[in-house]
Design a protein around this motif. Structure first.
Motif, PDB file in Angstrom:
ATOM      1  N   UNK A  19     -30.880  49.972  13.682  1.00 12.10           N
ATOM      2  CA  UNK A  19     -29.558  50.212  14.268  1.00 12.10           C
ATOM      3  C   UNK A  19     -29.628  51.183  15.434  1.00 12.10           C
ATOM      4  N   UNK A  20     -30.568  52.119  15.385  1.00 15.28           N
ATOM      5  CA  UNK A  20     -30.746  52.993  16.550  1.00 15.28           C
ATOM      6  C   UNK A  20     -31.215  52.186  17.758  1.00 15.28           C
ATOM      7  N   UNK A  21     -32.085  51.215  17.508  1.00 20.12           N
ATOM      8  CA  UNK A  21     -32.589  50.375  18.586  1.00 20.12           C
ATOM      9  C   UNK A  21     -31.491  49.510  19.191  1.00 20.12           C
ATOM     10  N   UNK A  22     -30.669  48.903  18.318  1.00 23.08           N
ATOM     11  CA  UNK A  22     -29.554  48.092  18.819  1.00 23.08           C
ATOM     12  C   UNK A  22     -28.561  48.979  19.571  1.00 23.08           C
ATOM     13  N   UNK A  23     -28.335  50.184  19.051  1.00 25.18           N
ATOM     14  CA  UNK A  23     -27.468  51.130  19.748  1.00 25.18           C
ATOM     15  C   UNK A  23     -28.002  51.477  21.117  1.00 25.18           C
ATOM     16  N   UNK A  24     -29.335  51.626  21.218  1.00 24.78           N
ATOM     17  CA  UNK A  24     -29.947  51.908  22.521  1.00 24.78           C
ATOM     18  C   UNK A  24     -29.680  50.772  23.502  1.00 24.78           C
ATOM     19  N   UNK A  25     -29.816  49.527  23.031  1.00 25.97           N
ATOM     20  CA  UNK A  25     -29.561  48.365  23.892  1.00 25.97           C
ATOM     21  C   UNK A  25     -28.114  48.359  24.378  1.00 25.97           C
ATOM     22  N   UNK A  26     -27.193  48.623  23.458  1.00 28.17           N
ATOM     23  CA  UNK A  26     -25.773  48.664  23.830  1.00 28.17           C
ATOM     24  C   UNK A  26     -25.487  49.826  24.780  1.00 28.17           C
ATOM     25  N   UNK A  27     -26.083  50.981  24.484  1.00 29.82           N
ATOM     26  CA  UNK A  27     -25.836  52.156  25.311  1.00 29.82           C
ATOM     27  C   UNK A  27     -26.237  51.926  26.754  1.00 29.82           C
ATOM     28  N   UNK A  28     -27.443  51.399  26.933  1.00 32.72           N
ATOM     29  CA  UNK A  28     -27.927  51.148  28.293  1.00 32.72           C
ATOM     30  C   UNK A  28     -27.036  50.127  28.988  1.00 32.72           C
ATOM     31  N   UNK A  29     -26.645  49.065  28.253  1.00 35.37           N
ATOM     32  CA  UNK A  29     -25.822  48.002  28.856  1.00 35.37           C
ATOM     33  C   UNK A  29     -24.426  48.510  29.213  1.00 35.37           C
ATOM     34  N   UNK A  30     -23.792  49.230  28.279  1.00 32.51           N
ATOM     35  CA  UNK A  30     -22.415  49.689  28.522  1.00 32.51           C
ATOM     36  C   UNK A  30     -22.394  50.786  29.584  1.00 32.51           C
ATOM     37  N   UNK A  31     -23.362  51.709  29.532  1.00 28.97           N
ATOM     38  CA  UNK A  31     -23.454  52.714  30.592  1.00 28.97           C
ATOM     39  C   UNK A  31     -23.581  52.018  31.950  1.00 28.97           C
ATOM     40  N   UNK A  32     -24.403  50.956  31.985  1.00 29.25           N
ATOM     41  CA  UNK A  32     -24.604  50.226  33.245  1.00 29.25           C
ATOM     42  C   UNK A  32     -23.340  49.554  33.737  1.00 29.25           C
ATOM     43  N   UNK A  33     -22.591  48.974  32.810  1.00 34.64           N
ATOM     44  CA  UNK A  33     -21.340  48.303  33.191  1.00 34.64           C
ATOM     45  C   UNK A  33     -20.326  49.297  33.753  1.00 34.64           C
ATOM     46  N   UNK A  34     -20.167  50.417  33.056  1.00 38.19           N
ATOM     47  CA  UNK A  34     -19.213  51.434  33.522  1.00 38.19           C
ATOM     48  C   UNK A  34     -19.649  51.973  34.880  1.00 38.19           C
ATOM     49  N   UNK A  35     -20.940  52.261  34.994  1.00 40.82           N
ATOM     50  CA  UNK A  35     -21.462  52.805  36.252  1.00 40.82           C
ATOM     51  C   UNK A  35     -21.242  51.839  37.410  1.00 40.82           C
ATOM     52  N   UNK A  36     -21.617  50.571  37.205  1.00 36.22           N
ATOM     53  CA  UNK A  36     -21.481  49.592  38.292  1.00 36.22           C
ATOM     54  C   UNK A  36     -20.017  49.399  38.682  1.00 36.22           C
ATOM     55  N   UNK A  37     -19.132  49.319  37.673  1.00 34.31           N
ATOM     56  CA  UNK A  37     -17.706  49.133  37.959  1.00 34.31           C
ATOM     57  C   UNK A  37     -17.105  50.311  38.699  1.00 34.31           C
TER      58      UNK A  37
END
Length: 697
Positions: free
Chosen positions: A427-445
């Motif tokens: 679950x930490x690994x899946x959280x890492x995947x989500x964290x990187x993706x969501x941080x990226x989405x917010x940043x790009x937007x």
């Protein structure tokens, strides 16, 4: 003792004590080279490759984006590796059991090296993402198999010492990864971040082929291929929604809605499949344990915050602060050091006190505070201010990381110990995947909006546009002096806004941590090593391996002294701990030579001589030449001590040691009971080689 010969004489030629039948668990190690340092070194190189690739890329990402374009897909360079290694980890573990770990480890190295070479040659962001996924498949194998092979090479008592080396590799790569990534990027090329794996991997491959000799003991598994595929697919769908929604496609677009629906449908199918699977990749019964469920959610949040920040902070440092790639790695060190210090200290404190609830509560709270502090950073922030905020954030993550694995291990039955450990890190690994993706989405937007607002009505130089600045931050250097501060401010606030959005997620973890029930800690549950704490992809070990790792602390000098003090009290004798140890050695081997024993063991000569003096004065042993042998009274006391030692080991296992305990757990206690008398190196080799041995001690 004379009456106990029955043909069990020693080997007179080499002075060995009598041979014993091989035991399950340590069986077949007679084919393994006595010197395990060379193969262990090769395994460490393999682990180094996988561990380094989790951290070395972060400081190279801004340069990679500038070269290949695609700032909005930056997160997938990290996410592709994380998802692939997470999905592959359980398969590597079980395939290694079935088909031999040496062969599978070599295959994992080859896959990893092919992926590394292709990453270095990538000509577009899409190619790099695809090759990173291939690299992740190999990396998952390197991680799980290198630690599993240690169990094939060394007995349980010694295992903790070697697994500690693997933890040290993780600690070192956490520090060195960002620095090396910056150095290669600045002085060679970002491609060398991947090419550096090739010579190291080739050396590891050659040494493994030549020096690693482990018996192939096939263990049949019903591998949950469908469950593995489904959970990887669910994670991929949801991460795609998180990373593409609002950037590549609008949130209400058919593509995003379709991906979300597909993810939900696959999740329902996954639950149905796991209920019927013989060996499920993630047993659903674990979620009936409140501690596991809460720990899984908090692990997800920790991974979310940790990898999201580690991916985007180098961009802030290099683009906004204008530091070099190498110096961005140096600036990241306070965060890494805070994480390492807090995780090590919290694990040790919990192991010694048995109290753990304060750490997940404090850790999630400090992590939320750290995210809010990171939100305060801007283009004018000083190095001291950034270092302080980074350290606070790392401290928060470290306080909670080790303890989450520890409390999950404490909450489950023995049969679920292995899958629960891998589940928590999954679950930490899946959280890492989500964290990187969501941080990226917010940043790009946010970046697109802020750059547009910053340059509305401004006259930009030819060839420079908002889209170009968004895709490649190097365009800021081409702006007129008067316009650069606005561009830097847009980049700074876009990145730091990400931390503000992440803070409520950390606060959710803080609230959930209060609902954890602080059960009494088992004696065998000790601080997990850094491979379980810092690894981005799950740790896959069997329940037996986890208990071996936990009990291996008894192999240290301090651990042995404590266990012998305990068993002496338990047996009701007033003896020095070393005297009890000496009596049990004599029971096992039939004799003991204090001088030679001091040369070959880690126990100081003064301690051994004091113990020998005590057993002689109390007529528990007598001299035969330079050897000490047991008297009848000494043998009776040694028998009681042996039983007390086995009972003490069983007590450490807490409620895992039930009447219906599995055979391998019973065997492990017997093995450790034997091994506590001394390692193979400490066995007597001369003086009384042909003498009969009494008892199995």
């Amino acid at each position: 003792m004379a009456g106990d010969t029955h043909g069990r004489t020693g080997n007179v030629e080499d002075g060995q004590p009598p041979e014993r039948a091989p035991k399950k668990g340590v069986a077949a190690r007679e084919n393994v080279s006595a010197n395990v340092l060379v193969p262990i070194g090769a395994l460490l190189l393999g682990m180094l490759l996988a561990a380094l690739d989790q951290t070395i890329v972060s400081t190279a990402l801004p340069t990679i984006v500038s070269d290949l374009g695609g700032m909005d897909h930056l997160s997938w360079v990290v996410t592709a590796y994380l998802l692939a290694s997470t999905a592959a980890t359980p398969l590597w573990g079980k395939l290694g059991d079935q088909y031999g770990r040496k062969r599978l480890f070599q295959i994992a190295i080859v896959i990893f090296l092919i992926g590394s070479a292709l990453c270095g040659m990538a000509q577009s962001m899409s190619e790099l993402i695809a090759f990173r996924a291939l690299q992740g498949v190999g990396g998952g194998g390197l991680m799980v198999l290198s630690m599993a092979i240690v169990g094939d090479l060394v007995p349980p008592r010694e295992r903790g010492r070697y697994q500690g080396l693997f933890g040290a590799v993780f600690g070192a790569t956490s520090v060195l990864g960002p620095l090396l990534g910056g150095l290669f990027t600045e002085h060679l090329s970002w491609r060398w971040v991947f090419y550096v794996n090739l010579p190291v991997g080739v050396v590891a491959l050659a040494v493994i082929a030549a020096a690693l000799h482990i018996p192939h003991r096939a263990a049949k598994h019903v591998i949950d291929y469908l469950g593995t595929f489904l959970i990887a697919s669910v994670a991929t769908c949801l991460v795609l929604v998180a990373s593409l929604g609002g950037t590549t496609w609008s949130w209400g677009s058919p593509q995003i809605v379709g991906l979300a629906v597909l993810g939900v449908v696959l999740a329902v199918v996954f639950v149905a499949v796991e209920r019927r699977a013989a060996e499920p990749v993630l047993p659903l019964k674990l979620f009936r344990i409140r501690t596991f469920t809460l720990s899984a959610v908090i692990s997800f949040i920790v991974g979310f915050a940790m990898f999201g920040a580690m991916t985007y902070l180098p961009t802030f440092l290099q683009v906004v602060q204008g530091v070099s790639p190498t110096m961005s790695g140096v600036h990241m060190l306070p965060m890494v050091l805070g994480m390492l210090l807090a995780s090590t200290a919290s694990g040790q404190i919990v192991s010694r006190t048995g109290r753990w609830k304060v750490f997940p509560v404090a850790g999630t709270g400090v992590t939320a505070l750290g995210l809010l502090l990171l939100h305060q950073l801007d283009e004018h922030s000083s190095t001291a201010e950034m270092s302080t905020f980074f350290f606070v954030f790392g401290l928060g993550l470290g306080l909670v990381m080790q303890v989450l694995v520890l409390i999950v291990q404490n909450a489950v039955s023995y049969e679920d110990l292995g899958v629960a450990t891998s589940g928590a890190t999954f679950f930490r690994s899946i959280g890492a995947s989500f964290g990187v993706a969501i941080f990226g989405t917010i940043f790009a937007g946010r970046l697109g909006e802020k750059l547009t607002d910053a340059f509305r009505g401004a006259q930009l130089p030819p060839g420079v546009s908002v889209d170009a600045l968004e895709a490649d931050p190097r365009g800021i250097a081409e702006l007129p002096e008067a316009l650069r501060p606005a561009a830097l401010s847009a980049y700074a606030s876009s990145i730091t806004d990400v931390f503000l959005y992440a803070a409520p997620v950390a606060l959710l973890g803080f609230v959930l941590a209060w609902f954890l029930k602080e059960d009494r800690l088992r004696g065998s549950v000790t601080a997990p090593d850094l491979t379980e704490t810092l690894a981005s992809n799950p740790v896959e070990r069997s329940s037996y391996d986890e208990v071996c790792r936990a009990l291996s602390v008894l192999g240290t000098r301090e651990g042995r002294r404590e266990i012998y003090r305990t068993i002496t009290e338990r047996a009701g004798y007033d003896l020095l701990p070393a005297a009890s140890w000496l009596l049990l050695r004599m029971k096992k081997y039939g004799w003991a030579e204090p001088g030679v024993l001091a040369e070959r063991s880690s126990v100081p000569l003064t301690v051994i001589l004091e113990a020998a003096r005590q057993v002689e004065e109390r007529r528990l042993a007598v001299r035969e030449g330079i050897d000490l042998v047991l008297t009848d009274r000494g043998r009776a006391i040694a028998e009681r001590l042996a039983q007390a030692r086995e009972d003490s080991l069983a007590d450490l296992l807490g409620n895992w040691w039930t009447s219906d305990r599995p055979t391998d757990l019973t065997q492990l206690v017997k093995e450790l009971n034997e091994e506590l008398c001394g390692s193979e190196r400490e066995r007597p080799r001369n003086g009384a080689a042909g003498r009969a041995v009494g008892g199995g001690g």
